[in-house]
Design an enzyme around this catalytic site. Sequence first.
Site, PDB file in Angstrom:
ATOM      1  CG  HIS A  88      28.165 103.306  46.880  1.00 38.28           C
ATOM      2  ND1 HIS A  88      29.455 103.350  45.653  1.00 38.28           N
ATOM      3  CD2 HIS A  88      27.266 103.801  45.936  1.00 38.28           C
ATOM      4  CE1 HIS A  88      28.805 103.855  44.574  1.00 38.28           C
ATOM      5  NE2 HIS A  88      27.556 104.041  44.707  1.00 38.28           N
TER       6      HIS A  88
ATOM      7  CD  GLU B  66      32.446 105.024  47.298  1.00 37.18           C
ATOM      8  OE1 GLU B  66      31.899 104.040  47.325  1.00 37.18           O
ATOM      9  OE2 GLU B  66      32.738 105.562  46.241  1.00 37.18           O
TER      10      GLU B  66
ATOM     11  CG  ASP C 242      24.510 111.167  46.713  1.00 34.93           C
ATOM     12  OD1 ASP C 242      23.721 111.595  45.793  1.00 34.93           O
ATOM     13  OD2 ASP C 242      24.726 109.930  46.875  1.00 34.93           O
TER      14      ASP C 242
ATOM     15  CG  ASP D 226      31.589 100.560  46.162  1.00 34.39           C
ATOM     16  OD1 ASP D 226      30.384 100.512  46.152  1.00 34.39           O
ATOM     17  OD2 ASP D 226      32.419 101.329  46.068  1.00 34.39           O
TER      18      ASP D 226
END
Length: 266
Positions: free
Chosen positions: A140, A145, A67, A138
Amino acid sequence: MELIISPDPASASRRAAALIAALVREKPDAVLGLATGSTPLRLYQELIRMHRAEGLDFSKVRTFNLDEYLGLGPEHPASYRHFMRTNFFDHIGVDPTQTHIPSGLVNGHVVPAECARYEELIRSAGGIDLQILGIGSDGHIGFNEPGSSLASRTRIKTLTKRTREDNARFFSSPDDVPHHVLTMGIGTIMESRTVLLLAFGESKASAIAGAVEGPITSSNPASILQMHQETKFLVDEGAASKLERSDYYRWVYDNKPAWQRVEGDR
Ligand code: F6R
């Protein structure tokens, strides 16, 4: 799927490095999928050490990062291109033209074209042999996400408030963290032949417990790795602390047949 609990991040990172080194020795032009963030830093340091001390040869390796932040150019100190250059690429003799990261400098309708170009580059390289992943608190992976399609491809994503806060330490001010990123999709990641997910510290314990022992759900994107046959989770005691079956994972590892072990993977 395999869960390997190491006493600390250093030994987990040495295990990951041993697995990558074995692949690169066997396939010198291996295609590596790479991650940024704090988690893989020790792994990169160990691979740099192996390059210098043992002649581990990266000159033919090809790499694809997960990313990049939208809006940040390659010279921006918080860009992932900059991160990879300073923490890894500049020290291992890799051919810079064979290191790929989505461009953070695209805008408007060029964004989907850049994402399609990235997917095509991965395809034309023959796919990713081994993908390194961290995990967000979380759940990801990449910047997929919670709520991301489990079949997604490289595309633009909006970071959650929590991820922007988690990553603010890399920026001079929390407000400077971009809202948008380009990230490989979950479907893209799942096509990698092997996945090594590293997670360290108690802040990752809930995400790891959900990913490994919870239901497969887009609410914890890493849980899709339960559907990947060649995934290893390499975690330290902190990240393992909420697993219910940790005794079993240790038992499995301790009783592995000798032929399944990689040299240095201990
Ligand atoms: C980084 C990436 C992210 C990170 C995750 C954990 O390229 O794709 O998924 O792996 O945010 O970050 P750290 O390692 O900084 O806790």
